[in-house]
Scaffold this motif. Structure first.
Motif, short mmCIF file in Angstrom:
data_model
loop_
_atom_site.label_atom_id
_atom_site.label_comp_id
_atom_site.label_asym_id
_atom_site.label_seq_id
_atom_site.Cartn_x
_atom_site.Cartn_y
_atom_site.Cartn_z
N ARG A 157 96.99 -37.59 122.36
CA ARG A 157 95.68 -37.31 122.31
C ARG A 157 95.30 -37.82 121.09
O ARG A 157 94.07 -38.48 121.25
CB ARG A 157 95.49 -36.06 122.31
N GLN A 158 95.89 -37.91 120.22
CA GLN A 158 95.26 -38.37 118.85
C GLN A 158 95.33 -39.88 118.85
O GLN A 158 94.45 -40.52 118.48
CB GLN A 158 96.25 -38.13 117.79
N ARG A 159 96.10 -40.53 119.54
CA ARG A 159 96.21 -41.95 119.57
C ARG A 159 95.27 -42.41 120.60
O ARG A 159 94.45 -43.39 120.27
CB ARG A 159 97.55 -42.52 120.12
N MET A 160 94.95 -41.78 121.45
CA MET A 160 93.70 -42.11 122.38
C MET A 160 92.50 -41.87 121.84
O MET A 160 91.38 -42.82 122.02
CB MET A 160 93.70 -41.16 123.71
N GLU A 208 90.02 -49.08 111.41
CA GLU A 208 90.65 -47.68 111.41
C GLU A 208 91.80 -47.68 112.20
O GLU A 208 92.69 -46.90 111.93
CB GLU A 208 89.36 -46.72 112.01
N LYS A 209 92.04 -48.30 113.20
CA LYS A 209 92.86 -48.26 114.03
C LYS A 209 94.20 -48.86 113.35
O LYS A 209 95.36 -48.33 113.30
CB LYS A 209 92.99 -49.19 115.35
N TYR A 210 94.28 -49.93 112.46
CA TYR A 210 95.24 -50.61 111.45
C TYR A 210 95.65 -49.33 110.50
O TYR A 210 96.75 -49.33 110.34
CB TYR A 210 94.68 -51.79 111.31
N ALA A 211 94.63 -48.57 109.68
CA ALA A 211 94.90 -47.76 108.72
C ALA A 211 95.64 -46.84 109.20
O ALA A 211 96.68 -46.43 108.62
CB ALA A 211 93.68 -47.33 108.13
N ASP A 212 95.39 -46.11 110.56
CA ASP A 212 96.01 -45.26 111.26
C ASP A 212 97.51 -45.55 111.41
O ASP A 212 98.41 -44.64 111.26
CB ASP A 212 95.13 -44.64 112.48
N PHE A 213 97.63 -46.95 111.88
CA PHE A 213 99.11 -47.29 112.22
C PHE A 213 99.79 -47.46 110.90
O PHE A 213 100.80 -46.67 111.03
CB PHE A 213 98.90 -48.62 113.04
#
Length: 192
Positions: free
Chosen positions: A137-140, A150-155
């Motif tokens: 759910r968090q990934r979606m 933001e996607k890269y920072a989260d990764f």
């Protein structure tokens, strides 16, 4: 290989030694080479998979040849294609080794028997399912609403050790961005 798994079970679940031995005894060890498939899209996922060491990826390849990575599974984690495994239907995804990996496999009927016979193991399996649902759910949410940065920072925040283990093309495929965009983001961060 089994020693690492047995240690994992001892630390993750309140299982007696006899139960740990039984679960381990029924595992089928397998060594994967880099890029070797466990199964491909169109085949049925027939096993629960535990990664003793190494790194696997779950992915789909479009008809145009583009790869979309849904998940990375590092050492001491479980993986499978849930829908294919549960319903015993052809999978839409493939699972393959990113790097040389040692895995353990349990056929569906064997695993179901273990869940029935060992309640503490069933409880562990349910906890893992809950964690996986939360993570998915968090990934979606991140993929749907996050900017490429933001996607890269989260990764990086969630998987700091993966940067040295994965080629940029796989990180881009996981984030749903082009390799050109990923390269730009990384270059900008290095200049800060």
């Amino acid at each position: 290989m089994l020693t690492e798994f047995e240690h994992y079970l001892a630390t993750q679940a309140n299982l007696p030694n006899e139960a740990i031995r039984k679960i381990s005894t029924l595992a089928m060890p397998r060594i994967l080479r880099r890029n070797e498939f466990i199964f491909r899209a169109g085949e049925i996922c027939r096993h629960k998979i535990f990664i003793v060491n190494g790194l696997l990826r779950t992915f789909n390849t479009t008809t145009a040849g583009n790869e979309h990575i849904l998940q990375f599974s590092p050492e001491l984690t479980w993986t499978l294609d849930v829908e294919s495994y549960d319903r015993q239907i052809p999978s839409y995804v493939s699972i393959a080794a990113v790097e040389p990996s040692n895995i353990l496999l349990w056929h569906k009927s064997t695993f179901n028997t273990l869940l029935t016979e060992i309640p503490a193991f069933k409880k562990l399996a349910e906890q893992l399912i809950s964690r996986n649902i939360y993570h998915s759910r968090q990934r979606m949410l991140t993929i749907l609403s996050g900017t490429p940065e933001e996607k890269y920072a989260d990764f990086i925040r969630n998987y700091p050790g993966f940067l040295s283990r994965l080629p940029l093309r796989m990180i881009a495929a996981y984030l749903g961005i082009s390799i050109k965009t990923l390269t730009r983001i990384r270059h900008t961060q290095l200049q800060r």
